[in-house]
Write a protein that holds these residues in place. Structure first.
Motif, mmCIF file in Angstrom:
data_model
loop_
_atom_site.group_PDB
_atom_site.id
_atom_site.type_symbol
_atom_site.label_atom_id
_atom_site.label_comp_id
_atom_site.label_asym_id
_atom_site.label_seq_id
_atom_site.Cartn_x
_atom_site.Cartn_y
_atom_site.Cartn_z
ATOM 1 N N MET A 126 0.685 -1.273 -0.085
ATOM 2 C CA MET A 126 -0.014 -0.020 0.140
ATOM 3 C C MET A 126 0.769 1.290 -0.109
ATOM 4 O O MET A 126 0.487 2.115 -0.843
ATOM 5 N N GLN A 127 1.697 1.188 0.924
ATOM 6 C CA GLN A 127 2.773 2.426 0.901
ATOM 7 C C GLN A 127 3.699 2.568 -0.190
ATOM 8 O O GLN A 127 3.262 3.669 -0.732
ATOM 9 N N ASN A 130 1.102 3.713 -3.097
ATOM 10 C CA ASN A 130 0.570 4.860 -3.245
ATOM 11 C C ASN A 130 1.653 6.055 -3.585
ATOM 12 O O ASN A 130 1.380 7.209 -3.971
ATOM 13 N N GLU A 131 2.812 5.937 -2.755
ATOM 14 C CA GLU A 131 3.881 6.834 -2.943
ATOM 15 C C GLU A 131 4.193 6.923 -4.575
ATOM 16 O O GLU A 131 4.256 7.938 -5.192
ATOM 17 N N LEU A 133 2.127 6.370 -6.788
ATOM 18 C CA LEU A 133 0.833 6.920 -7.737
ATOM 19 C C LEU A 133 1.033 8.492 -7.243
ATOM 20 O O LEU A 133 0.397 9.242 -8.110
ATOM 21 N N GLU A 134 1.271 8.867 -6.230
ATOM 22 C CA GLU A 134 1.123 10.038 -5.751
ATOM 23 C C GLU A 134 2.321 10.836 -6.504
ATOM 24 O O GLU A 134 1.883 12.000 -6.939
ATOM 25 N N LYS A 138 -1.541 10.447 -9.706
ATOM 26 C CA LYS A 138 -2.746 9.548 -9.798
ATOM 27 C C LYS A 138 -3.384 9.226 -8.515
ATOM 28 O O LYS A 138 -2.980 9.607 -7.398
ATOM 29 N N GLN A 139 -4.587 8.608 -8.644
ATOM 30 C CA GLN A 139 -5.405 8.731 -7.309
ATOM 31 C C GLN A 139 -4.964 7.652 -6.643
ATOM 32 O O GLN A 139 -4.526 6.511 -7.210
ATOM 33 N N LYS A 140 -4.893 7.573 -5.421
ATOM 34 C CA LYS A 140 -4.660 6.435 -4.526
ATOM 35 C C LYS A 140 -5.424 5.271 -4.562
ATOM 36 O O LYS A 140 -6.704 5.458 -4.850
ATOM 37 N N SER A 142 -7.449 2.060 -2.776
ATOM 38 C CA SER A 142 -7.658 1.477 -1.327
ATOM 39 C C SER A 142 -7.002 0.034 -0.925
ATOM 40 O O SER A 142 -6.447 -0.607 -1.816
ATOM 41 N N GLU A 143 -6.853 -0.167 0.502
ATOM 42 C CA GLU A 143 -6.664 -1.437 1.062
ATOM 43 C C GLU A 143 -7.300 -2.562 0.371
ATOM 44 O O GLU A 143 -6.797 -3.505 0.097
#
Lengths: 521, 312
Positions: A126-127, A130-131, A133-134, A138-140, A142-143
Motif C-alpha cells: 500500500m505504502q 501509493n507513493e 501513484l502520488e 494519480k489517485q490512491k 484502497s486497501e
C-alpha cells in the motif's frame, strides 16, 4: 545434484546473502543434513552466527530441519529452492502480467521476505504503491484493492501458507508438517472477522484491541510463494509457445485455453491431463476469437500434427481431448538437444542424430545410407557424436565370447542421458556467465558508482547549466567505458535468462520422466 | 563276331554322342547320370565314360558336381567361341566371372573358386581384359576393391552407388544442392498456401506436396545431368525429414501402375523452438569447456571467446 548445480547454488548464496552464508551453504550442500554444532565447528564460525544464518535461510525457505531419531535437530539445504531464485524475476513478471502492478509489488515483497504475514505485506505494498501513484499524480488505491489481489494470488495457488510447526513436549519446534488436507494451504483467513470481532474470544483478537486493528487479519499465518504453481505456469507457456510457432497463434490460444481448464482438474504431476470436451474448451476461449467449427478444425489439426501434444480420447461432449504433457515436454527437450547438436556439430551431425532418434537402433552402415553423406564423412561425424557422449552403442554379440568381429554394434540415443548431460552444461555455462558478470561489475565498480552519484546529484539540481556541468565531470572516454560495461552486463544477463529457459525445460522433462518411471513400477 | 562288334561300336558311339548332346540341350541346367541311364538304357557305363571324356576334351560340355552327384552341362556355344584360343584355366576364370553377373566378382573370390595361384589368375585376368572380354570396375563400397565382370554388362547399382556416385566418389555437393532445392520448393508451396487459404486445415493440405510434383520440379530445373528416378528424389526428401525441416504424410489414393495405393505427401514445417539459450553464448560450443574452471588456465573471467563475443 551435480557439482555444476552446487557451483551455481554457492554463487547465488554468496551473491544474495554474503560470504558467511555461502560458507554455511557450501558445507550444507556437501553434508546435508547436519546438526548445528557440527556446522559451526566445521565452518569455524561462531555458533550464534551460524544460528542467525540458519534463521535467515529458514526464513527464505532454503533450509529445512527435522528431528534425528537420537533427538537433536538436523538442518538440510534444499538446492532446488536456491536454484528457484533464478526464476524470481520471471515470477514477478508473471504476476504483473496476470494481475497488474499491485500484484507485482506484492510478489516482490513476499519473495524478498521469504515467509510473511498477509497484513505486513499488504501494508508495505500500500505504502509503496501509493507513493508511486502520488508522484505520478494519480489517485490512491484502497486497501481492499490490494487485499483483493492477494486473495486472487492465493486462490490461484500462486501463494500458499507455510507449513505448520510440529512441537515437541518441551514446546520446541522440531519439524514442519501439513495439517489437514492440501487444500487448507490455500485457505484464506476470514476477512470479515474484523466486523465480527466481538464474537472472537481468541488471544489474537484480544491483543489486537490494543494494537492497530488491521493487524489481526490472519496473523500467525505466514505466506510464501508456491514455486510449483509458477513452474506449472511456465511449463504451460512453453507448450503454448511451441505450438504457436509450429502451427499458428490461434492454435496456441486453443492449447492455452485447454491448459487453463485442466489446471483445476488435473493432479499436479500427471503426465496426461484429464479429458476436456470441446464445449469446455469453447467456453474457456476468449470471446470472439474463433467460431466453434474453427475450434474443432484446430483441435483436429493439433491432433494430427507430428508433435503429438494432443490426442482425442472420446466422442462424448462433441469430442474429448487431452494433452499429453510428458510427450510435449519430451518433444521440447528433443528440440533443445537438437538445437545443441545443430549449433555445436553442424547440420550434418544433426541429421545423423535425428536419424538415430527416429529409427532408434542402427548400424553404422545403415546410418551412412540413410543420411546421404559420404561414408568417410559420416563415420567421422558419427564418432564425433559418440566421443562427446551424445550417442551410445549397444553391443549384440552373435557368439558368447563377444569377439568384435562377430558382434553387431548398434548406435542409439539415450535421451534422458543426453538431457542430463546438456543440463549440466547449461548449469556450468550459467555459472560462467554469472562469474563473468560479477568480475565485470567489480572491475568497473568505481566508474559505475561515479556515474550513479553524478546522476543522483544532477537530478537534485534545478539549474540546467549546473546540471550539465555536473554531468560533464564524466569524461567522454569514461562515458564510452560505461556504455560498454552496461552492454556487457546486459548481454550476460540476457544469456543467463535464455539458459534458464533451457534449464527449465530439461529439469521439467527429467522430473516428469522420473515420475513416469514411478507410475509404471 | 568280334570284328562286327568293333565295327558297330563307333557308329553307336557317334549316335550316342549326338543323343547325349540333345539331352543336354533339352535341360540347360545339366543332366545327371540317372537321366542318361534312363534315356539311353542301351549305353553302358563304359561307353558313357568314353563319350563324356571325348566331349569334355572337345570342350563341348562341363562337368559339375551337385551334392554327391555329377552333373553334365552343355557349354555355352558363344562363350566357348569367345574364349577360343585360351586354355582351360582361362575358360574357367571366364566362366566364374560370367556367373557373377553384373554385380561383379572380387579377385580373391575368383582365386578361391578356381583354386589357381594368384600370379596365374592375374595373368589370366590381364589376358581377358586385353581381349576385351571382361572389365574391371571399382566398387563404391570399398574404393580399393576392384570387381570383374563381363565387358558388355552395365554395373549394378550396388557397385556404382547409383546416381549419387561419380567414379566411386560420393557426390555430397550434388546431394546438398538437391536437398536445398527440394526444401526451397516445399517452402514456396507452403508460403503460397499460407497466402491463398485462410482455413488452417486447407492451408495445411495445400502445403502438402506429392512426391511426383517435387520430382517433376527437380527434373525441370535440369540440375542433374543424369536422369533421377522418383526413388532418388524420395531419398533426398528423406534427408530433409531427418534434418527436421520437412514432414511426410501418407494418404490413401488411387492405386497406380506402381501399385502402392497411397500417395506420399511432403511439406515443410516450422521448428518447435528457436535456438536454445545455451548455444547463444560461447560456452555452448566451447571446445575447452571441460577444462574451464575458476582459477584455471581456462577460466570464465579470462575467457577469450567470451571477450570476443562481448565486444561484437
Amino acid at each position: 545434484m551435480t557439482r555444476r548445480q552446487h557451483d551455481v547454488c554457492r554463487f547465488l548464496l554468496f551473491q544474495q546473502f554474503g560470504e558467511q552464508v555461502s560458507v554455511v551453504g557450501k558445507y550444507l550442500l556437501q553434508k546435508s543434513p547436519s546438526p548445528l554444532h557440527l556446522i559451526s565447528s566445521e565452518t569455524h564460525l561462531d555458533t550464534e552466527q551460524v544460528k542467525k544464518i540458519l534463521c535467515i535461510l529458514i526464513q527464505q525457505n532454503i533450509v529445512t530441519f527435522g528431528q534425528h531419531k537420537r533427538g537433536f535437530i538436523e538442518y538440510s539445504i534444499r538446492t532446488g529452492e536456491i536454484l528457484n531464485r533464478l526464476w524470481f524475476p520471471k515470477y514477478i513478471y508473471c504476476a504483473k502480467t496476470l494481475y497488474g502492478d499491485a500484484a507485482e509489488l506484492l510478489l516482490e515483497d513476499v519473495l524478498q521476505r521469504g515467509q510473511v504475514q498477509m497484513s505486513k505485506v499488504i501494508e508495505v505494498v500500500m505504502q509503496r504503491f501509493n507513493e508511486a501513484l502520488e508522484t505520478s499524480g494519480k489517485q490512491k488505491i484502497s486497501e481492499s484493492f490490494v487485499v483483493d489481489k492477494f486473495s486472487n494470488l492465493v486462490r490461484t495457488h500462486f501463494l500458499q501458507r507455510c507449513l505448520d510447526p510440529i512441537k515437541s513436549e518441551s514446546n520446541k519446534v522440531v519439524g514442519l508438517e501439513v495439517t489437514g488436507e492440501e487444500e487448507t494451504l490455500y485457505r484464506l483467513p476470514d476477512l470479515s472477522r474484523k466486523r465480527k470481532k466481538s464474537h472472537d474470544d481468541g488471544p489474537p483478537a484480544k491483543r489486537s484491541k490494543s494494537e492497530r486493528p488491521a493487524d489481526d487479519e490472519g496473523d500467525g499465518i505466514f505466506w510464501r510463494v508456491n514455486n510449483e504453481r509458477f513452474h506449472q505456469m511456465f511449463r504451460d507457456q512453453a507448450i503454448v509457445q511451441a505450438i504457436s510457432s509450429k502451427i499458428d497463434r490461434s492454435a496456441g490460444e486453443v492449447l492455452r485455453a485447454m491448459l487453463r481448464v485442466s489446471e483445476v482438474k488435473t493432479a499436479g504431476m500427471a503426465t496426461v491431463t484429464t479429458p476436456i470436451s470441446v464445449t469446455e474448451i469453447f467456453n474457456a476461449l476468449p470471446k470472439d476469437l474463433m467460431a466453434r467449427p474453427l475450434l474443432e478444425t484446430y483441435l483436429s489439426l493439433i491432433c494430427d500434427d507430428s508433435t503429438n501434444f494432443l490426442s482425442k480420447v472420446g466422442d462424448s461432449g462433441g469430442g474429448m481431448y487431452s494433452i499429453n504433457i510428458y510427450e510435449a515436454l519430451a518433444q521440447l527437450v528433443k528440440a533443445h538437444i537438437e538445437s545443441v547438436v545443430q549449433e555445436r556439430f553442424g547440420s550434418k551431425c544433426l541429421r545423423i542424430f535425428r536419424v538415430l532418434l527416429l529409427k532408434k537402433h542402427l548400424e553404422q552402415k545403415q546410418i551412412e545410407d540413410f543420411v546421404m553423406i559420404s561414408a568417410k564423412e559420416a563415420k567421422d561425424l558419427l564418432y564425433t557424436l559418440f566421443s562427446e557422449n551424445f550417442i551410445t552403442t549397444t553391443e549384440i554379440s552373435k557368439t558368447p565370447d563377444h569377439a568384435p568381429s562377430r558382434t553387431f554394434y548398434l548406435f542409439t540415443v539415450n535421451i534422458q542421458h543426453v538431457a542430463s548431460m546438456v543440463l549440466n552444461r547449461c548449469y556450468k555455462a550459467l555459472y560462467n556467465a554469472m562469474v563473468k558478470k560479477e568480475t565485470e561489475v567489480n572491475e568497473h565498480r568505481r566508474l559505475l558508482d561515479k556515474q550513479e552519484r553524478m546522476e543522483a546529484i544532477a537530478a537534485s539540481v534545478e539549474d540546467a547549466s549546473q546540471r550539465d556541468e555536473i554531468l560533464n565531470t564524466i569524461t567522454p572516454s569514461e562515458q564510452e567505458q560505461i556504455i560498454k560495461v552496461r552492454r556487457t552486463i546486459q548481454m550476460l544477463d540476457h544469456s543467463e535468462l535464455q539458459i534458464c529457459e533451457g534449464i527449465f525445460i530439461l529439469e521439467m522433462y527429467l522430473m516428469y520422466f522420473k515420475q513416469r518411471q514411478k507410475d509404471k513400477s | 563276331m568280334a570284328t562286327a562288334a568293333v565295327k558297330e561300336e563307333p557308329i553307336e558311339e557317334v549316335d550316342f554322342e549326338t543323343r547325349f548332346i540333345m539331352l543336354c540341350q533339352a535341360s540347360p541346367e545339366g543332366i545327371t547320370d540317372n537321366v542318361i541311364q534312363k534315356e539311353l538304357p542301351q549305353c553302358d557305363t563304359k561307353q558313357r565314360m568314353t563319350i563324356v571324356n571325348r566331349l569334355l576334351s572337345m570342350g563341348k560340355i562341363d562337368l559339375l558336381k551337385s551334392g554327391s552327384k555329377l552333373l553334365y552341362r552343355l557349354k555355352d556355344p558363344d562363350s566357348a567361341s569367345q574364349v577360343k584360343g585360351g586354355d582351360n584355366q582361362e575358360k574357367l576364370v571366364y566362366q566364374i566371372i560370367k556367373d557373377a553377373g553384373n554385380k561383379g566378382i572380387w579377385i580373391r573370390d575368383i582365386r578361391f573358386k578356381c583354386n589357381l595361384l594368384l600370379t596365374q589368375v592375374n595373368k589370366i585376368l590381364k589376358n581377358l581384359e586385353t581381349k576385351k572380354l571382361i572389365k574391371a570396375v571399382k566398387s563404391v563400397a570399398a574404393s580399393k576393391k576392384k570387381v570383374y565382370m563381363l565387358y558388355n554388362l552395365e554395373p549394378d547399382r550396388s557397385v556404382t552407388g547409383g546416381a549419387w556416385y561419380s567414379d566411386q566418389d560420393f557426390e555430397s555437393e550434388f546431394v546438398e544442392v538437391l536437398n536445398q532445392q527440394c526444401f526451397k520448393y516445399l517452402e514456396q508451396r507452403a508460403a503460397a498456401a499460407r497466402e491463398a487459404k485462410s482455413d488452417p486445415i486447407a492451408q495445411r493440405n495445400a502445403s502438402f506436396t506429392p512426391l511426383e510434383d517435387v520430382w517433376k520440379y527437380i527434373s525441370d530445373l535440369g540440375i542433374s545431368k543424369v536422369q533421377l528416378s522418383k526413388e532418388d528424389i524420395e531419398t533426398i526428401l528423406n534427408t530433409l525429414i531427418y534434418d527436421g525441416k520437412v514432414e511426410r504424410s501418407l494418404v490413401a489414393g488411387q492405386a497406380t501402375a506402381s501399385g502402392d495405393g497411397y500417395v506420399k505427401l511432403y511439406r515443410s514445417v516450422q521448428p518447435l523452438i528457436p535456438t536454445t539459450g545455451l548455444m547463444r553464448m560461447p560456452c555452448g560450443a566451447c571446445p575447452v569447456f571441460d577444462q574451464c574452471y575458476e582459477g584455471g588456465a581456462v577460466s570464465p573471467t579470462t575467457c577469450v571467446y567470451m571477450k570476443e563475443w562481448l565486444e561484437i
